[in-house]
Write an enzyme that holds these catalytic residues in place. Structure first.
Site, mmCIF file in Angstrom:
data_model
loop_
_atom_site.group_PDB
_atom_site.id
_atom_site.type_symbol
_atom_site.label_atom_id
_atom_site.label_comp_id
_atom_site.label_asym_id
_atom_site.label_seq_id
_atom_site.Cartn_x
_atom_site.Cartn_y
_atom_site.Cartn_z
ATOM 1 N N TYR A 108 -18.802 14.068 44.926
ATOM 2 C CA TYR A 108 -17.675 14.023 45.853
ATOM 3 C C TYR A 108 -18.074 13.152 47.034
ATOM 4 O O TYR A 108 -19.198 13.261 47.537
ATOM 5 C CB TYR A 108 -17.354 15.434 46.334
ATOM 6 C CG TYR A 108 -16.348 15.481 47.471
ATOM 7 C CD1 TYR A 108 -15.001 15.696 47.216
ATOM 8 C CD2 TYR A 108 -16.750 15.314 48.793
ATOM 9 C CE1 TYR A 108 -14.074 15.731 48.252
ATOM 10 C CE2 TYR A 108 -15.826 15.346 49.833
ATOM 11 C CZ TYR A 108 -14.499 15.560 49.544
ATOM 12 O OH TYR A 108 -13.590 15.586 50.576
ATOM 13 N N GLU A 196 -10.770 9.755 50.339
ATOM 14 C CA GLU A 196 -11.509 10.757 49.559
ATOM 15 C C GLU A 196 -11.635 10.307 48.112
ATOM 16 O O GLU A 196 -10.628 9.983 47.483
ATOM 17 C CB GLU A 196 -10.771 12.100 49.628
ATOM 18 C CG GLU A 196 -11.482 13.210 48.883
ATOM 19 C CD GLU A 196 -10.667 14.498 48.879
ATOM 20 O OE1 GLU A 196 -11.015 15.416 49.626
ATOM 21 O OE2 GLU A 196 -9.665 14.572 48.136
#
Ligand code: GDP
Ligand code: MN
Length: 388
Positions: A108, A196
């Site tokens: 991530y 993101e």
């Protein structure tokens, strides 16, 4: 402002970030043709302004162009409900088709404005993918952060320490270093508040590949980003929030509450929400009509509240400073009559012309409950809850 995944990819590609080949389509036939041109085996992804699509059935690995077509037929023009959309979900008008990547590990990576440190901060996790929220709660030790000086940007020594923690395969960290530098450039040059990448994967050839991306643009910078503003998709926005924006009202819908709040000033709005919660009720929204509010704004705010079917009580808590309480009161009464509203209205109103304001409210046919202070608000809510 949020943008779609396919638009976010375009934005990042301009900053030399490479994604697996992909193309957007809006009909099953288009999806079929795209899938076919990619050799049949593809990932097909619903394009909505929400994450959590994988878990909600909006992302599918398809083994043939026909399967891709069937899947898109099932999803296009339906509303996809994820854990982030609320019960109504968002309409799927487009789907994105990409080549399949062979995943060895899911990471991530994001960059966002951190209000605590008042600077852009990178966040990385060794465990990315669809359970990132769980990792954030239970595995803090595997989440790393790097603050960036807003004037100086990324400091090389900090970046070195940051990427070392990720323990990526290979001799050097050149792929992740250039990815992070490129994300930073894209972030600054597009006035983003969030980029993101989840998941950022390590593929079977030990390459670092971004598979999904989400970008949020800072609303306050849109005036100087006319090209980005063109990417706005109003169909993906909560219509009430869109309406509120047009009247310069700060409105956020909250799920599960039954008290419609109309307040001026963010501090007062938050105190009012606290009092509401303390009384055992829950606010259905945050609505700040602003300090220099006028009659038209008040009327629109009232319309927005009443259109929310979850609301059982309306709570108006205003401080009339620049705005005049009598004009505010006129706005409330006019909107109440226009909508033939019967819901109980608790009003606490202080400041300029508040006495004549209350006269106007009392002489109307409002289902009025006067509160002299925040404590009264709480008591009145409790009483109303008991007698319901
Ligand atoms: P989100 O759930 O809305 O964040 O949508 P994503 O685009 O992140 O997709 C959800 C999940 O699908 C990802 O976390 C991956 O596990 C999986 N996925 C997406 N693209 C691929 C791919 O190319 N190959 C494989 N094997 N899985 C993928
Ligand atoms: Mn994702």
């Amino acid at each position: 402002m949020n943008i779609h995944e396919y638009q976010a990819r375009n934005m990042l590609e301009k900053h030399n970030i490479k994604f697996p080949k992909g193309k957007v389509g809006s009909t099953p036939k288009e999806i079929y043709n795209i899938a076919k041109s990619f050799g049949g085996k593809v990932v097909v992804k619903a394009q909505i302004h929400s994450g959590g699509r994988g878990k909600a059935g909006g992302v599918k690995i398809c083994n043939s162009a026909i399967e891709a077509k069937e899947f898109s037929k099932k999803i296009i023009n339906t509303r996809l409900i994820t854990n982030q959309t609320g019960p109504e979900g968002y309409l799927v008008e487009k789907m994105f088709v990409t080549e399949i990547t062979d995943i060895k590990k899911e990471l991530y990576l994001s960059l966002l404005i951190d209000p605590d440190s008042e600077c852009p901060v990178f966040i990385a996790s060794l465990h990315g993918g669809m359970d990132i929220e769980k990792t954030a709660e239970s595995n803090q030790a595997h989440i790393f952060k790097m603050n960036c000086d807003p004037f100086l940007g990324i400091k090389p020594y900090k970046l070195k320490q940051f990427v070392a923690k990720l323990n990526l395969p290979g001799d050097d960290n050149s792929q992740i270093v250039s990815l992070i530098n490129n994300i930073y450039k894209a972030f600054i040059s597009n006035d983003c508040s969030l980029i993101e990448i989840n998941p950022l994967v390590i593929d079977d050839k030990a390459n670092l590949v971004p598979l999904d991306c989400k970008i949020t643009i800072d609303d306050d910078a849109l005036f100087r980003n006319k090209e980005i503003l063109k990417l706005r998709d109003i169909n993906q926005e909560n219509t009430m929030e869109t309406r509120a924006k047009d009247y310069d009202l700060a409105y956020v819908k909250l799920t599960g509450g039954n008290v419609g709040c109309m307040v001026n000033g963010a501090g007062l709005a938050m105190a009012t929400m606290d009092i509401t919660t303390k009384s055992g009720c829950y606010p259905a929204n945050f609505l700040d009509v602003g300090g220099s509010t006028d009659k038209e704004k008040i009327k629109e705010a009232f319309r927005i509240l009443v259109s929310d079917k979850e609301i059982k009580y309306i709570l108006i808590n205003l401080f009339a400073g620049i705005a005049k309480a009598d004009l505010i009161a006129e706005g409330i009464v006019e909107a109440n009559n226009e909508l033939n509203n019967k819901l109980p209205i608790i009003v606490s109103m202080r400041g300029t012309n508040s006495e004549s304001g209350f006269e106007i409210l009392k002489n109307s046919n409002l289902n009025l409950h006067v509160a002299n202070n925040l404590g009264d608000v709480s008591k009145l809510l409790l009483e109303l809850e008991k007698t319901k």
